[in-house]
Motif scaffolding. Structure first.
Motif, PDB file in Angstrom:
ATOM      1  N   PRO A 182      47.854  34.452  30.695  1.00 51.22           N
ATOM      2  CA  PRO A 182      47.241  33.486  29.776  1.00 51.22           C
ATOM      3  C   PRO A 182      48.127  32.308  29.392  1.00 51.22           C
ATOM      4  N   ALA A 183      49.431  32.485  29.384  1.00 54.43           N
ATOM      5  CA  ALA A 183      50.308  31.372  29.005  1.00 54.43           C
ATOM      6  C   ALA A 183      50.199  30.215  29.986  1.00 54.43           C
ATOM      7  N   ARG A 184      49.839  30.513  31.234  1.00 53.70           N
ATOM      8  CA  ARG A 184      49.731  29.477  32.262  1.00 53.70           C
ATOM      9  C   ARG A 184      48.301  29.018  32.489  1.00 53.70           C
ATOM     10  N   THR A 185      47.321  29.894  32.282  1.00 60.26           N
ATOM     11  CA  THR A 185      45.938  29.530  32.580  1.00 60.26           C
ATOM     12  C   THR A 185      45.149  29.090  31.346  1.00 60.26           C
ATOM     13  N   GLY A 186      45.570  29.533  30.170  1.00 56.51           N
ATOM     14  CA  GLY A 186      44.804  29.251  28.959  1.00 56.51           C
ATOM     15  C   GLY A 186      43.670  30.224  28.730  1.00 56.51           C
ATOM     16  N   ASN A 187      43.483  31.178  29.637  1.00 57.15           N
ATOM     17  CA  ASN A 187      42.424  32.178  29.518  1.00 57.15           C
ATOM     18  C   ASN A 187      43.027  33.583  29.538  1.00 57.15           C
ATOM     19  N   THR A 188      42.626  34.390  28.571  1.00 53.18           N
ATOM     20  CA  THR A 188      43.102  35.767  28.486  1.00 53.18           C
ATOM     21  C   THR A 188      42.027  36.719  28.988  1.00 53.18           C
ATOM     22  N   LEU A 189      42.387  37.585  29.903  1.00 58.51           N
ATOM     23  CA  LEU A 189      41.482  38.623  30.365  1.00 58.51           C
ATOM     24  C   LEU A 189      41.617  39.801  29.411  1.00 58.51           C
ATOM     25  N   GLU A 190      40.610  40.047  28.613  1.00 59.09           N
ATOM     26  CA  GLU A 190      40.678  41.100  27.610  1.00 59.09           C
ATOM     27  C   GLU A 190      40.607  42.486  28.264  1.00 59.09           C
ATOM     28  N   PRO A 191      41.270  43.474  27.668  1.00 59.25           N
ATOM     29  CA  PRO A 191      41.242  44.824  28.235  1.00 59.25           C
ATOM     30  C   PRO A 191      39.827  45.364  28.449  1.00 59.25           C
ATOM     31  N   GLN A 192      38.927  45.100  27.512  1.00 56.10           N
ATOM     32  CA  GLN A 192      37.573  45.616  27.683  1.00 56.10           C
ATOM     33  C   GLN A 192      36.878  44.979  28.885  1.00 56.10           C
ATOM     34  N   THR A 193      37.189  43.710  29.150  1.00 49.10           N
ATOM     35  CA  THR A 193      36.640  43.048  30.333  1.00 49.10           C
ATOM     36  C   THR A 193      37.191  43.690  31.596  1.00 49.10           C
ATOM     37  N   ALA A 194      38.494  43.978  31.596  1.00 48.08           N
ATOM     38  CA  ALA A 194      39.093  44.662  32.742  1.00 48.08           C
ATOM     39  C   ALA A 194      38.479  46.041  32.932  1.00 48.08           C
ATOM     40  N   ARG A 195      38.178  46.722  31.830  1.00 45.82           N
ATOM     41  CA  ARG A 195      37.565  48.052  31.915  1.00 45.82           C
ATOM     42  C   ARG A 195      36.196  47.967  32.593  1.00 45.82           C
ATOM     43  N   ILE A 196      35.441  46.933  32.275  1.00 44.78           N
ATOM     44  CA  ILE A 196      34.131  46.724  32.904  1.00 44.78           C
ATOM     45  C   ILE A 196      34.299  46.398  34.386  1.00 44.78           C
ATOM     46  N   LEU A 197      35.233  45.510  34.692  1.00 40.02           N
ATOM     47  CA  LEU A 197      35.449  45.092  36.077  1.00 40.02           C
ATOM     48  C   LEU A 197      36.015  46.219  36.931  1.00 40.02           C
ATOM     49  N   ALA A 198      36.679  47.169  36.318  1.00 39.56           N
ATOM     50  CA  ALA A 198      37.249  48.287  37.065  1.00 39.56           C
ATOM     51  C   ALA A 198      36.177  49.115  37.758  1.00 39.56           C
ATOM     52  N   ASP A 199      34.930  49.001  37.306  1.00 38.43           N
ATOM     53  CA  ASP A 199      33.841  49.736  37.945  1.00 38.43           C
ATOM     54  C   ASP A 199      33.458  49.139  39.296  1.00 38.43           C
ATOM     55  N   HIS A 200      33.886  47.901  39.558  1.00 39.22           N
ATOM     56  CA  HIS A 200      33.562  47.289  40.853  1.00 39.22           C
ATOM     57  C   HIS A 200      34.369  47.989  41.956  1.00 39.22           C
ATOM     58  N   PRO A 201      33.727  48.405  43.023  1.00 34.30           N
ATOM     59  CA  PRO A 201      34.451  49.180  44.049  1.00 34.30           C
ATOM     60  C   PRO A 201      35.542  48.402  44.777  1.00 34.30           C
ATOM     61  N   ASN A 202      35.514  47.076  44.720  1.00 35.57           N
ATOM     62  CA  ASN A 202      36.529  46.296  45.430  1.00 35.57           C
ATOM     63  C   ASN A 202      37.595  45.712  44.505  1.00 35.57           C
ATOM     64  N   ILE A 203      37.541  46.051  43.222  1.00 38.61           N
ATOM     65  CA  ILE A 203      38.584  45.645  42.275  1.00 38.61           C
ATOM     66  C   ILE A 203      39.448  46.864  42.017  1.00 38.61           C
ATOM     67  N   ILE A 204      40.712  46.785  42.447  1.00 38.16           N
ATOM     68  CA  ILE A 204      41.548  47.983  42.464  1.00 38.16           C
ATOM     69  C   ILE A 204      42.633  48.000  41.395  1.00 38.16           C
ATOM     70  N   GLY A 205      42.724  46.933  40.602  1.00 37.31           N
ATOM     71  CA  GLY A 205      43.748  46.948  39.568  1.00 37.31           C
ATOM     72  C   GLY A 205      43.982  45.580  38.973  1.00 37.31           C
ATOM     73  N   ILE A 206      45.082  45.460  38.251  1.00 39.61           N
ATOM     74  CA  ILE A 206      45.421  44.211  37.585  1.00 39.61           C
ATOM     75  C   ILE A 206      46.933  43.995  37.607  1.00 39.61           C
ATOM     76  N   LYS A 207      47.323  42.754  37.797  1.00 40.08           N
ATOM     77  CA  LYS A 207      48.692  42.346  37.531  1.00 40.08           C
ATOM     78  C   LYS A 207      48.680  41.705  36.156  1.00 40.08           C
ATOM     79  N   ASP A 208      49.376  42.319  35.229  1.00 43.39           N
ATOM     80  CA  ASP A 208      49.418  41.768  33.871  1.00 43.39           C
ATOM     81  C   ASP A 208      50.738  41.049  33.643  1.00 43.39           C
ATOM     82  N   SER A 209      50.629  39.735  33.424  1.00 37.33           N
ATOM     83  CA  SER A 209      51.805  38.915  33.138  1.00 37.33           C
ATOM     84  C   SER A 209      51.664  38.217  31.794  1.00 37.33           C
TER      85      SER A 209
END
Length: 296
Positions: free
Chosen positions: A137-164
């Motif tokens: 978020p410091a570089r993009t101005g957009n924060t991916l919230e944990p709950q959003t990641a939890r929802i996206l984790a259900d997608h079969p082709n989304i395998i994880g997250i790099k959190d910086s």
């Protein structure tokens, strides 16, 4: 697919004196990292993706895969501002032999969590290569919230997250998701939190400082896997000291590349508008002398 794990280095992109890609130098950096046992993450923040053209990003990914030659896995960053451009880059890169791709949240545009969800779903739907979310978020101005990641984790082709995001609180929130399921992993972004992440369930890390100290980075992971807590702590302490000294001087990717340049000049300078004054260069050189590791 085989689970992706372990230490990765967000490899620098070498340029010559005319700011042209130096593919031969890039290949040598990939082999240097492979020699230390580290995987490669190409065209990320430390690879100056923001200064690379579409064609250059393809050339970088292709060169990294060829140089790695199957010894270590290669991941590639494909994040662009628009969903369409992210998909186009991802489709072009997925056939080059990378194990997975990652995409930062769109920058410049202020996105809602619903828009981020739609963005990542469309990208994941369009690709055959696995996709990591990338929260910076410091570089993009957009924060991916944990709950959003939890929802996206259900997608079969989304395998994880790099959190910086840079905080333990943010990292811990994503690690909690990873512990809930076996099909979503966390790759640690902040160099100060590599060992903390591993001890709390991270599959691995993607490190900028690994360009400078590849042996120390690999040592954190190797010692953790071996159950040698003292050695893991010692390696992390050295890594943390490097981070504190170097990142205090300016824009972290530019500081990393300049420190590496002081020991390996062929990696070149960062693309303009990044400028390094003589005074700053001297301070970076002193740090490089203490920390750059040339041999595995």
């Amino acid at each position: 697919m085989t689970k992706i794990s372990g230490p990765f280095v967000a490899i620098v992109t070498p340029f010559d004196g005319d700011e042209q890609l130096d593919i031969a130098a890039l290949r040598r950096q990939v082999k240097r990292q492979a020699g230390a046992g580290n995987g490669v993450f190409c065209a990320g923040t430390n690879g100056e993706f923001y200064a690379l053209s579409f064609e250059e990003k393809l050339a970088v990914a292709e060169a990294c895969v060829e140089a790695a030659d199957g010894r270590v896995p290669v991941l590639a960053h494909i994040g662009e501002i628009s969903t369409r451009q992210t998909i186009l880059l991802g489709k072009a890169i997925q056939g080059l032999g990378v194990k997975a791709v990652s995409a930062i949240t769109p920058s410049f545009i202020a996105c809602s969590q619903a828009e981020l969800t739609a963005h990542y779903r469309r990208v994941a739907d369009a690709l055959t290569v696995p996709l990591y979310l990338y929260n910076i978020p410091a570089r993009t101005g957009n924060t991916l919230e944990p709950q959003t990641a939890r929802i996206l984790a259900d997608h079969p082709n989304i395998i994880g997250i790099k959190d910086s995001a840079g905080s333990q609180e943010s990292l811990d929130a994503f690690l909690a998701i990873a512990r809930e399921r076996d099909d979503f992993d966390v790759l640690v972004g902040p160099d100060s939190l590599v060992l903390h992440g591993l001890r709390n369930g991270a599959a691995g890390c993607i490190s900028g400082l690994g360009n400078i100290a590849p042996v120390t980075l690999n040592g954190i992971h190797a010692a953790f896997v071996a159950g040698d807590a003292a050695a893991a702590d010692a390696h992390q302490t050295r890594f943390g000291a490097l981070r504190k000294e170097l990142y205090a001087l300016g824009f972290p990717p530019a500081m990393v590349k300049r420190a590496l340049y002081r020991a390996i000049p062929e990696v070149g300078a960062s693309r303009l508008p990044v400028c390094i004054s003589a005074e700053l260069d001297a301070r970076i050189a002193a740090i490089a002398a203490d920390y750059v590791e040339l041999r595995a």
